[in-house]
Design an enzyme around this catalytic site. Structure first.
Site, PDB file in Angstrom:
ATOM      1  CG  HIS A  42    -101.450  72.911   7.320  1.00  0.00           C
ATOM      2  ND1 HIS A  42    -101.556  74.261   7.553  1.00  0.00           N
ATOM      3  CD2 HIS A  42    -102.705  72.467   7.080  1.00  0.00           C
ATOM      4  CE1 HIS A  42    -102.836  74.616   7.475  1.00  0.00           C
ATOM      5  NE2 HIS A  42    -103.555  73.538   7.181  1.00  0.00           N
TER       6      HIS A  42
ATOM      7  CD  GLU B 296    -105.551  71.827   3.987  1.00  0.00           C
ATOM      8  OE1 GLU B 296    -106.450  71.246   4.582  1.00  0.00           O
ATOM      9  OE2 GLU B 296    -104.827  72.688   4.511  1.00  0.00           O
TER      10      GLU B 296
HETATM   11  O1  LIG Z   1    -106.183  71.320   8.293  1.00  0.00           O
HETATM   12  C1  LIG Z   1    -107.224  71.743   7.857  1.00  0.00           C
HETATM   13  C2  LIG Z   1    -107.281  72.826   6.919  1.00  0.00           C
HETATM   14  O2  LIG Z   1    -106.216  73.709   7.017  1.00  0.00           O
HETATM   15  C3  LIG Z   1    -108.590  73.503   6.819  1.00  0.00           C
HETATM   16  O3  LIG Z   1    -108.873  74.314   7.936  1.00  0.00           O
HETATM   17  P1  LIG Z   1    -110.204  75.192   7.902  1.00  0.00           P
HETATM   18  O4  LIG Z   1    -111.303  74.295   7.448  1.00  0.00           O
HETATM   19  O5  LIG Z   1    -110.381  75.670   9.291  1.00  0.00           O
HETATM   20  O6  LIG Z   1    -109.985  76.277   6.880  1.00  0.00           O
END
Ligand SMILES: O=C[C@H](O)COP(=O)(O)O
Length: 259
Positions: free
Chosen positions: A105, A172
């Protein structure tokens, strides 16, 4: 002849470090109740997984697993046992019932200095322990879709190069995490299609899934029209009503006609 049933949509939620312990368990109870009654889940059209903080993994498994919601960890040690203070190993995660382990991540890369070598080693640790890695990939700065696809594909190829096994590839784009809005549907479709195309050339990753994360919320699945195979949710899953709204977007198979 009837066409084959579409693959289930995969919805993952990482709670990151937002919730307190009891808050996590209360939220889990609401998600369990939702999973137990929503036709997208009960029909198998949607599959859910949740990644809470480590201390909640055991009690949350007791709450969610009976309703078919899988659990996973937000991190995993590169090694399986030994003098690694503060780490949690793949064998332990497996022993307590985890099915997934998140790796790579952007927050772990940015805040804790994890680079490709560590991310690849954590991916390998998940695979050798029978856990599905939720491998996060994505460009750091906003780029045009073709450029983003080329960079993200190269990243996935680097990280998965010598490995074998099914993964969840979570696209992501780092600039879309924690933002008011997700990346555009066109952008997401371009990158996810490139990732899917590459995975399809790699039988060693059969069974893998490509999902999108980064400010994902209600309405996005519909806009993506199948170009991503699911969503990786963060803040917008804190309200279970949003999870329900997303499940409402997933078409459940019609009940079989009575002859
Ligand atoms: O782990 C999930 C992602 O990093 C997305 O997070 P978010 O929807 O709060 O931007």
């Amino acid at each position: 002849m009837s066409s084959p049933a579409p693959s289930p949509v995969l919805l993952g939620v990482s709670l990151k470090m937002y919730f307190g312990h009891h808050q996590t368990l209360n939220w889990s109870r609401r998600i369990a109740a939702l999973a137990g009654r929503h036709p997208a889940v009960t029909s198998g059209a949607a599959r859910l997984f949740v990644l809470p903080a480590f201390p909640a993994l055991v009690p949350a498994t007791g709450i969610l697993a009976p309703y078919g919601v899988a659990l996973g960890a937000q991190d995993i040690a590169t090694e399986d046992s030994g003098p690694y203070t503060g780490e949690v190993s793949g064998p332990v995660l497996r022993e307590i019932g985890c099915r997934y382990a998140e790796v790579g991540h952007a927050e772990r890369r940015r805040l804790y200095g994890e680079g490709d070598t560590v991310v690849a080693a954590k991916t390998a640790a998940a695979l050798r322990n029978g856990l599905t890695p939720v491998l996060c990939v994505g460009e750091r700065d906003e780029a045009d879709p073709a450029d983003a696809a080329a960079r993200t594909l190269a990243e996935a190829q680097r990280l998965l190069g010598g490995l074998e096994g099914a993964v969840v590839l979570a696209y992501e784009p780092q600039w879309a995490i924690g933002a008011p809005e997700p990346a555009s549907a066109d952008h997401i479709a371009t990158v996810c299609t490139a990732l899917r195309g590459w995975l399809d050339t790699r039988p060693r990753h059969a069974g893998s899934t490509v999902i999108y994360g980064g400010s994902a919320g209600p309405g996005l699945l519909t806009r993506l029209a199948g170009t991503a195979e699911g969503l990786f949710l963060g803040r917008f899953a804190h309200d279970p009503a949003n999870v329900e709204a997303i499940l409402d977007e997933i078409r459940s198979p019609a009940p079989a006609a009575v002859a």
